[in-house]
Design a protein around this motif. Structure first.
Motif, PDB file in Angstrom:
ATOM      1  N   TYR A 176       0.820  -1.205   0.000  1.00  0.00           N
ATOM      2  CA  TYR A 176       0.000   0.000   0.000  1.00  0.00           C
ATOM      3  C   TYR A 176       0.862   1.267   0.000  1.00  0.00           C
ATOM      4  CZ  TYR A 176      -4.171  -2.779   1.006  1.00  0.00           C
ATOM      5  OH  TYR A 176      -5.211  -3.684   0.930  1.00  0.00           O
ATOM      6  N   ILE A 177       2.067   1.178   0.556  1.00  0.00           N
ATOM      7  CA  ILE A 177       2.903   2.377   0.680  1.00  0.00           C
ATOM      8  C   ILE A 177       3.881   2.512  -0.483  1.00  0.00           C
ATOM      9  CG2 ILE A 177       2.711   2.370   3.182  1.00  0.00           C
ATOM     10  CD1 ILE A 177       5.438   1.117   3.357  1.00  0.00           C
ATOM     11  N   PHE A 178       3.748   1.691  -1.504  1.00  0.00           N
ATOM     12  CA  PHE A 178       4.653   1.775  -2.649  1.00  0.00           C
ATOM     13  C   PHE A 178       4.590   3.139  -3.342  1.00  0.00           C
ATOM     14  CE2 PHE A 178       5.520   1.135  -7.213  1.00  0.00           C
ATOM     15  CZ  PHE A 178       6.845   0.728  -7.126  1.00  0.00           C
ATOM     16  N   PRO A 179       3.387   3.744  -3.560  1.00  0.00           N
ATOM     17  CA  PRO A 179       3.367   5.087  -4.169  1.00  0.00           C
ATOM     18  C   PRO A 179       4.137   6.125  -3.355  1.00  0.00           C
ATOM     19  CG  PRO A 179       1.190   4.101  -4.255  1.00  0.00           C
ATOM     20  CD  PRO A 179       2.017   3.204  -3.389  1.00  0.00           C
ATOM     21  N   ALA A 180       4.074   6.022  -2.034  1.00  0.00           N
ATOM     22  CA  ALA A 180       4.825   6.960  -1.196  1.00  0.00           C
ATOM     23  C   ALA A 180       6.327   6.730  -1.335  1.00  0.00           C
ATOM     24  CB  ALA A 180       4.401   6.813   0.269  1.00  0.00           C
ATOM     25  N   GLN A 181       6.737   5.478  -1.466  1.00  0.00           N
ATOM     26  CA  GLN A 181       8.154   5.186  -1.648  1.00  0.00           C
ATOM     27  C   GLN A 181       8.672   5.750  -2.968  1.00  0.00           C
ATOM     28  OE1 GLN A 181       7.968   0.935  -1.310  1.00  0.00           O
ATOM     29  NE2 GLN A 181       8.294   0.933   0.897  1.00  0.00           N
ATOM     30  N   VAL A 182       7.885   5.628  -4.020  1.00  0.00           N
ATOM     31  CA  VAL A 182       8.286   6.165  -5.321  1.00  0.00           C
ATOM     32  C   VAL A 182       8.396   7.682  -5.260  1.00  0.00           C
ATOM     33  CG1 VAL A 182       7.604   6.411  -7.740  1.00  0.00           C
ATOM     34  CG2 VAL A 182       7.313   4.217  -6.581  1.00  0.00           C
ATOM     35  N   PHE A 183       7.429   8.334  -4.634  1.00  0.00           N
ATOM     36  CA  PHE A 183       7.453   9.793  -4.527  1.00  0.00           C
ATOM     37  C   PHE A 183       8.621  10.247  -3.650  1.00  0.00           C
ATOM     38  CE2 PHE A 183       6.230  13.984  -3.110  1.00  0.00           C
ATOM     39  CZ  PHE A 183       5.657  14.549  -4.244  1.00  0.00           C
ATOM     40  N   ALA A 184       8.917   9.489  -2.592  1.00  0.00           N
ATOM     41  CA  ALA A 184      10.040   9.837  -1.721  1.00  0.00           C
ATOM     42  C   ALA A 184      11.365   9.740  -2.473  1.00  0.00           C
ATOM     43  CB  ALA A 184      10.056   8.921  -0.500  1.00  0.00           C
ATOM     44  N   PHE A 185      11.509   8.724  -3.293  1.00  0.00           N
ATOM     45  CA  PHE A 185      12.745   8.570  -4.072  1.00  0.00           C
ATOM     46  C   PHE A 185      12.882   9.701  -5.084  1.00  0.00           C
ATOM     47  CE2 PHE A 185      15.474   6.869  -7.398  1.00  0.00           C
ATOM     48  CZ  PHE A 185      16.487   6.277  -6.663  1.00  0.00           C
ATOM     49  N   SER A 189      12.519  14.168  -0.114  1.00  0.00           N
ATOM     50  CA  SER A 189      12.043  14.981   0.997  1.00  0.00           C
ATOM     51  C   SER A 189      10.914  14.258   1.716  1.00  0.00           C
ATOM     52  CB  SER A 189      11.565  16.349   0.495  1.00  0.00           C
ATOM     53  OG  SER A 189      10.956  17.074   1.545  1.00  0.00           O
ATOM     54  N   SER A 190      11.110  13.997   3.005  1.00  0.00           N
ATOM     55  CA  SER A 190      10.067  13.353   3.797  1.00  0.00           C
ATOM     56  C   SER A 190       8.876  14.273   4.001  1.00  0.00           C
ATOM     57  CB  SER A 190      10.630  12.931   5.157  1.00  0.00           C
ATOM     58  OG  SER A 190      11.690  12.008   5.006  1.00  0.00           O
ATOM     59  N   LEU A 216       2.665   9.759  11.649  1.00  0.00           N
ATOM     60  CA  LEU A 216       3.296  10.157  10.392  1.00  0.00           C
ATOM     61  C   LEU A 216       3.846  11.577  10.455  1.00  0.00           C
ATOM     62  CD1 LEU A 216       0.871   8.612   7.739  1.00  0.00           C
ATOM     63  CD2 LEU A 216       3.013   7.696   8.643  1.00  0.00           C
ATOM     64  N   SER A 217       3.133  12.479  11.088  1.00  0.00           N
ATOM     65  CA  SER A 217       3.635  13.850  11.228  1.00  0.00           C
ATOM     66  C   SER A 217       4.880  13.889  12.094  1.00  0.00           C
ATOM     67  CB  SER A 217       2.543  14.745  11.817  1.00  0.00           C
ATOM     68  OG  SER A 217       1.402  14.762  10.989  1.00  0.00           O
ATOM     69  N   MET A 218       4.858  13.122  13.173  1.00  0.00           N
ATOM     70  CA  MET A 218       6.024  13.064  14.037  1.00  0.00           C
ATOM     71  C   MET A 218       7.186  12.355  13.347  1.00  0.00           C
ATOM     72  SD  MET A 218       7.052  13.959  17.118  1.00  0.00           S
ATOM     73  CE  MET A 218       5.525  14.153  18.032  1.00  0.00           C
ATOM     74  N   GLY A 219       6.879  11.303  12.617  1.00  0.00           N
ATOM     75  CA  GLY A 219       7.930  10.546  11.946  1.00  0.00           C
ATOM     76  C   GLY A 219       8.615  11.319  10.844  1.00  0.00           C
ATOM     77  N   ALA A 220       7.866  12.164  10.137  1.00  0.00           N
ATOM     78  CA  ALA A 220       8.472  12.956   9.063  1.00  0.00           C
ATOM     79  C   ALA A 220       9.508  13.932   9.602  1.00  0.00           C
ATOM     80  CB  ALA A 220       7.385  13.720   8.313  1.00  0.00           C
ATOM     81  N   VAL A 314      10.571   7.177   4.899  1.00  0.00           N
ATOM     82  CA  VAL A 314       9.123   7.145   4.665  1.00  0.00           C
ATOM     83  C   VAL A 314       8.567   5.747   4.930  1.00  0.00           C
ATOM     84  CG1 VAL A 314       7.364   7.334   2.864  1.00  0.00           C
ATOM     85  CG2 VAL A 314       9.150   9.071   3.054  1.00  0.00           C
ATOM     86  N   THR A 315       9.303   4.723   4.535  1.00  0.00           N
ATOM     87  CA  THR A 315       8.875   3.355   4.817  1.00  0.00           C
ATOM     88  C   THR A 315       8.778   3.113   6.315  1.00  0.00           C
ATOM     89  OG1 THR A 315       9.949   2.594   2.784  1.00  0.00           O
ATOM     90  CG2 THR A 315       9.396   0.927   4.433  1.00  0.00           C
ATOM     91  N   GLY A 316       9.756   3.608   7.060  1.00  0.00           N
ATOM     92  CA  GLY A 316       9.724   3.458   8.510  1.00  0.00           C
ATOM     93  C   GLY A 316       8.550   4.172   9.144  1.00  0.00           C
ATOM     94  N   ASP A 317       8.222   5.364   8.638  1.00  0.00           N
ATOM     95  CA  ASP A 317       7.069   6.093   9.173  1.00  0.00           C
ATOM     96  C   ASP A 317       5.777   5.294   9.003  1.00  0.00           C
ATOM     97  OD1 ASP A 317       8.860   8.085   9.678  1.00  0.00           O
ATOM     98  OD2 ASP A 317       8.315   9.300   7.932  1.00  0.00           O
TER      99      ASP A 317
END
Length: 353
Positions: A176-185, A189-190, A216-220, A314-317
Motif C-alpha cells: 500500500y505504501i509503494f506510491p509513497a516510496q516512489v514519490f520519496a525517491f 524529501s520526507s 506520520l507527522s512526528m515521523g516525518a 518514509v517506509t519506517g514512518d
C-alpha cells in the motif's frame, strides 16, 4: 631532526639515533608491542572522548568548536529546564524563533550558490588526486556498504518488527505504501512526501486516523533511519580517506553511534540536509576542524544516496504507524469524534485505486 625532500621527518644525526627527553611527562606514548606499556588507557579514552565532550564547562566554546555532542546535551537540559518552571519563558522562546527565521533565510541564500560550491568541491578534490581509480573504488565501497545496511533494515528489521508485534504478513501492508516510496525517491524529501504517505496508510484500512496523523507527522520530522545508517559509514569513510583511521577505537565508535542517533533526529526533512551534520560529527569525534578533502566525493554522490535515505525514512514512518496501532490496540472507534468534525468534507479519491 630534519626534513627530507619528501617532507618526511628524519634523524639528522649520522648515527641514526636521537633522545627525546620528557621530564614533565606531558608526552603520552602509544607505542604498540609487548615490551612497551601503553600509557593511554581505555578509561582515559572514554573519559576524554565521550564524557568531557558531553558535559561542557564552556558552552560558548562548544559552539565555536562545533562540538555537536555538547551542544545537543546543553539544548536538552535547557529545554527541559525551560518547560519545568512555572512561568513559561515566552520572551526567550520568541527570541529563539526570530533567530531561527533569520538563520533559515540566510541558509536559503547560501543554497542558491550550492551548484557552484558543489562543482568547486568536486573539481578541487579530483584535481588534487593522483589515483582516481582508487578514489572511485572507495566511494563505490561507501555506497555499497550503505545500501547493504539499508537493505537489511528494509527487508529484515522492519518486517521482523512488524511480524513480531502485528503478527501479520508485513509485505501485504507494504504494497500500500509503494506510491509513497516512489514519490520519496523522486523528491528526496520526507516533508514533501507526507501527504502521499498519509493517503497510502489510510488506503490500507489498518491504521486509524488519529494514529496516522500523529505518527506520520512526528515521523516525518524525527524518524530518520536512513540518515542514522548513512552517518557512521560516511564518517568512517572520511576518517580512512584522511589517514586518521588509527583514531577509530571503541570510544570513537560509541560517539559516532550517539551522534548518528541524535543527529538523524535533528535533521531537517529536506534534500541533502545531513551533509552539514556529517562534517560536524566528524570534527566532533576526531577533534578536527574544517572540511576534509574527501568530503567532495561524498557531496558528489549525495544526490543519489539522499533518495535512498528518504525512501527508507518514509517506509519506517508508515510501518511504525501500523505497529503503533497494534501495540496500542487502537481502533477506528477512536476516530468517531474526528469523523464528526470532518463530516461533510469531500472524500479524497486515491489515484492508485
Amino acid at each position: 631532526l630534519a626534513v627530507d625532500g619528501s617532507d618526511n621527518v628524519i634523524c639528522a644525526n649520522s648515527t641514526g639515533e636521537f633522545i627525546l627527553e620528557n621530564p614533565n611527562g606531558y608526552l603520552a606514548t602509544t607505542v604498540s608491542g609487548p615490551q612497551v606499556k601503553n600509557d593511554i588507557t581505555f578509561s582515559k579514552t572514554l573519559q576524554d572522548g565521550i564524557f568531557r565532550k558531553m558535559v561542557s564547562d564552556n558552552i560558548t566554546n562548544e559552539f565555536i568548536k562545533a562540538n555537536f555532542v555538547g551542544v545537543i546535551i546543553f539544548a536538552i537540559v535547557f529545554g527541559v529546564a525551560s518547560q519545568s518552571i512555572k512561568r513559561q519563558p515566552e520572551k526567550i522562546i520568541k527570541l529563539l524563533e526570530e533567530i531561527n527565521r533569520i538563520l533559515l533565510l540566510g541558509i536559503n541564500w547560501i543554497i542558491l550558490f550550492t551548484p557552484i560550491a558543489v562543482f568547486s568541491l568536486i573539481a578541487a578534490n579530483i584535481g588534487k588526486r593522483t589515483g582516481l581509480q582508487e578514489a572511485f573504488a572507495d566511494i563505490g565501497l561507501l555506497m555499497g556498504a550503505t545500501l547493504c545496511a539499508m537493505a537489511t533494515h528494509f527487508f529484515i528489521v522492519y518486517p521482523s518488527l512488524y511480524l513480531l508485534i502485528v503478527r501479520q504478513n508485513p509485505f501485504r501492508y507494504m504494497k500500500y505504501i509503494f506510491p509513497a516510496q516512489v514519490f520519496a525517491f523522486a523528491s528526496a524529501s520526507s516533508a514533501a512526501t507526507l501527504p502521499i504517505t498519509m493517503d497510502c496508510v489510510e488506503a490500507s484500512g489498518e491504521v486509524p486516523r488519529s494514529v496516522k496523523n500523529f505518527v506520520l507527522s512526528m515521523g516525518a520530522t524525527l524518524n530518520m533511519d536512513g540518515g542514522a545508517i548513512y552517518f557512521p559509514t560516511a564518517i568512517v569513510f572520511l576518517a580512512v580517506s584522511s589517514g586518521i583511521e588509527d583514531k577509530l577505537n571503541a570510544a570513537s565508535y560509541f560517539l559516532i553511534i550517539l551522534l548518528s542517533t541524535l543527529g538523524s533526529a535533528g535533521t531537517a526533512p529536506v534534500p541533502s540536509a545531513s551533509l552539514v551534520l556529517i562534517i560536524t560529527a566528524y570534527n566532533t569525534v576526531f577533534d578536527t576542524t574544517g572540511t576534509p578533502e574527501a568530503f567532495g566525493l561524498i557531496f558528489a554522490v549525495d544526490w543519489l544516496m539522499d533518495r535512498f535515505r528518504t525512501t527508507l525514512n518514509v517506509t519506517g514512518d508508515a510501518m511504525m504507524a501500523r505497529i503503533v496501532t497494534a501495540a496500542g490496540k487502537a481502533t477506528f472507534e477512536d476516530d468517531t469524534l474526528e469523523n464528526e468534525v470532518y463530516e461533510g468534507e469531500p472524500e479524497i479519491e486515491h489515484y492508485y485505486k
